[in-house]
Design a protein around this motif. Sequence first.
Motif, PDB file in Angstrom:
ATOM      1  N   ARG A 115       0.825  -1.209   0.000  1.00  0.00           N
ATOM      2  CA  ARG A 115       0.000   0.000   0.000  1.00  0.00           C
ATOM      3  C   ARG A 115       0.858   1.258   0.000  1.00  0.00           C
ATOM      4  O   ARG A 115       0.549   2.241  -0.685  1.00  0.00           O
ATOM      5  CB  ARG A 115      -0.931  -0.001   1.214  1.00  0.00           C
ATOM      6  CG  ARG A 115      -2.151  -0.898   1.047  1.00  0.00           C
ATOM      7  CD  ARG A 115      -2.930  -1.040   2.348  1.00  0.00           C
ATOM      8  NE  ARG A 115      -3.207   0.236   2.992  1.00  0.00           N
ATOM      9  CZ  ARG A 115      -3.682   0.351   4.236  1.00  0.00           C
ATOM     10  NH1 ARG A 115      -3.910  -0.747   4.957  1.00  0.00           N
ATOM     11  NH2 ARG A 115      -3.916   1.527   4.754  1.00  0.00           N
ATOM     12  N   ARG A 116       1.950   1.225   0.746  1.00  0.00           N
ATOM     13  CA  ARG A 116       2.840   2.385   0.820  1.00  0.00           C
ATOM     14  C   ARG A 116       3.454   2.685  -0.549  1.00  0.00           C
ATOM     15  O   ARG A 116       3.492   3.846  -0.989  1.00  0.00           O
ATOM     16  CB  ARG A 116       3.941   2.128   1.850  1.00  0.00           C
ATOM     17  CG  ARG A 116       4.900   3.283   2.075  1.00  0.00           C
ATOM     18  CD  ARG A 116       5.901   2.878   3.155  1.00  0.00           C
ATOM     19  NE  ARG A 116       6.799   3.973   3.503  1.00  0.00           N
ATOM     20  CZ  ARG A 116       7.917   4.252   2.832  1.00  0.00           C
ATOM     21  NH1 ARG A 116       8.256   3.514   1.783  1.00  0.00           N
ATOM     22  NH2 ARG A 116       8.684   5.260   3.212  1.00  0.00           N
ATOM     23  N   ASP A 117       3.944   1.657  -1.245  1.00  0.00           N
ATOM     24  CA  ASP A 117       4.547   1.861  -2.556  1.00  0.00           C
ATOM     25  C   ASP A 117       3.529   2.390  -3.564  1.00  0.00           C
ATOM     26  O   ASP A 117       3.842   3.254  -4.390  1.00  0.00           O
ATOM     27  CB  ASP A 117       5.159   0.561  -3.070  1.00  0.00           C
ATOM     28  CG  ASP A 117       6.474   0.221  -2.390  1.00  0.00           C
ATOM     29  OD1 ASP A 117       7.023   1.091  -1.667  1.00  0.00           O
ATOM     30  OD2 ASP A 117       6.952  -0.917  -2.576  1.00  0.00           O
ATOM     31  N   LEU A 118       2.321   1.862  -3.495  1.00  0.00           N
ATOM     32  CA  LEU A 118       1.286   2.321  -4.416  1.00  0.00           C
ATOM     33  C   LEU A 118       0.846   3.742  -4.091  1.00  0.00           C
ATOM     34  O   LEU A 118       0.626   4.560  -4.995  1.00  0.00           O
ATOM     35  CB  LEU A 118       0.094   1.369  -4.378  1.00  0.00           C
ATOM     36  CG  LEU A 118       0.373  -0.076  -4.802  1.00  0.00           C
ATOM     37  CD1 LEU A 118      -0.915  -0.893  -4.744  1.00  0.00           C
ATOM     38  CD2 LEU A 118       0.989  -0.145  -6.181  1.00  0.00           C
ATOM     39  N   ARG A 130      -5.665 -10.647  -7.077  1.00  0.00           N
ATOM     40  CA  ARG A 130      -6.605 -10.350  -5.996  1.00  0.00           C
ATOM     41  C   ARG A 130      -5.977  -9.395  -4.985  1.00  0.00           C
ATOM     42  O   ARG A 130      -6.604  -8.436  -4.537  1.00  0.00           O
ATOM     43  CB  ARG A 130      -7.059 -11.648  -5.310  1.00  0.00           C
ATOM     44  CG  ARG A 130      -7.681 -12.655  -6.272  1.00  0.00           C
ATOM     45  CD  ARG A 130      -8.449 -13.771  -5.567  1.00  0.00           C
ATOM     46  NE  ARG A 130      -7.806 -14.304  -4.397  1.00  0.00           N
ATOM     47  CZ  ARG A 130      -6.945 -15.326  -4.390  1.00  0.00           C
ATOM     48  NH1 ARG A 130      -6.586 -15.907  -5.543  1.00  0.00           N
ATOM     49  NH2 ARG A 130      -6.437 -15.774  -3.267  1.00  0.00           N
ATOM     50  N   VAL A 131      -4.727  -9.656  -4.631  1.00  0.00           N
ATOM     51  CA  VAL A 131      -4.022  -8.822  -3.662  1.00  0.00           C
ATOM     52  C   VAL A 131      -3.798  -7.414  -4.213  1.00  0.00           C
ATOM     53  O   VAL A 131      -4.046  -6.410  -3.533  1.00  0.00           O
ATOM     54  CB  VAL A 131      -2.671  -9.478  -3.304  1.00  0.00           C
ATOM     55  CG1 VAL A 131      -1.749  -8.492  -2.607  1.00  0.00           C
ATOM     56  CG2 VAL A 131      -2.896 -10.700  -2.433  1.00  0.00           C
ATOM     57  N   ASP A 191      -7.292   0.605  -1.843  1.00  0.00           N
ATOM     58  CA  ASP A 191      -6.958   1.197  -0.554  1.00  0.00           C
ATOM     59  C   ASP A 191      -5.887   2.270  -0.679  1.00  0.00           C
ATOM     60  O   ASP A 191      -5.907   3.277   0.034  1.00  0.00           O
ATOM     61  CB  ASP A 191      -6.492   0.100   0.408  1.00  0.00           C
ATOM     62  CG  ASP A 191      -7.630  -0.807   0.843  1.00  0.00           C
ATOM     63  OD1 ASP A 191      -8.795  -0.361   0.789  1.00  0.00           O
ATOM     64  OD2 ASP A 191      -7.355  -1.951   1.226  1.00  0.00           O
ATOM     65  N   ALA A 192      -4.946   2.086  -1.600  1.00  0.00           N
ATOM     66  CA  ALA A 192      -3.863   3.055  -1.762  1.00  0.00           C
ATOM     67  C   ALA A 192      -4.365   4.389  -2.296  1.00  0.00           C
ATOM     68  O   ALA A 192      -3.763   5.433  -2.015  1.00  0.00           O
ATOM     69  CB  ALA A 192      -2.789   2.489  -2.688  1.00  0.00           C
ATOM     70  N   VAL A 193      -5.451   4.373  -3.060  1.00  0.00           N
ATOM     71  CA  VAL A 193      -6.024   5.643  -3.516  1.00  0.00           C
ATOM     72  C   VAL A 193      -6.434   6.485  -2.312  1.00  0.00           C
ATOM     73  O   VAL A 193      -6.166   7.694  -2.252  1.00  0.00           O
ATOM     74  CB  VAL A 193      -7.225   5.396  -4.449  1.00  0.00           C
ATOM     75  CG1 VAL A 193      -7.967   6.697  -4.736  1.00  0.00           C
ATOM     76  CG2 VAL A 193      -6.767   4.758  -5.755  1.00  0.00           C
TER      77      VAL A 193
END
Length: 234
Positions: A96-99, A132-133, A140-142
């Motif tokens: 999530r952080r990278d995205l 899926r992941v 969520d990253a948005v």
Amino acid sequence: MEPIPEDWQRALTIVAHPDDLEYGASTAVAKWTSQGKTVVQVLATRGEAGIDAMDPDTVARIRSEEQLEAARLVGVDTVEFLDHPDGMLEYGLALRRDLARAIRRHRPEVVISLNFRETWPGGHGFNMADHRVLGLAVADAVRDAANRWVFRDLDEEPWRGVRFAAFASSPRETHYVDVTGHLEAGIASLRAHKIYFDNLDGAFDPDAMLTDRTREAGRRVGVPEAVTFELIEL
């Protein structure tokens, strides 16, 4: 289904592997870049686990090069790889952080990804873990990218400008893109993954697959050729 809004200028595509976009979404990208829109590609992995008969380091190089060519053929100049391990993507804060960082850096109005549901349209097959992941992490990253109190260690400023995320090849399709006139570019982009396809088990015809898929979708929405998406407002 309704057409995806196209009153925007910047999109960010985020997928797990080289070739994920090219089974349909890249044909839409070809249309958007022909309109003068800017599209950037981010890939979580380099697809190094995708060819059983080759060393993963060799595969990573080959598939990265094929993705760069596939992107070029639909008008995309910027392709980035996050170098997470292929086949072992984990949903969690690291991904999530990278995205979120990529979203903050590129500041898109629209995010494009691939189906993250358990099955493909028609209930066929079981979607692989990486897809899926990745799709769930993208959604969520948005939100993460928009919240300055999430991932406070990032240098990039929060970005709240994403209007929606659209996931190609979803069994819960809600919107479509009329890609009439852009199928040739989409096929060329798919065919750029030649070495990967040459090492698949069984014959694969990129031209027939993509032509049949876009024309069948077009028939359902009333245009010659279309690509469908699940659109989620975040």
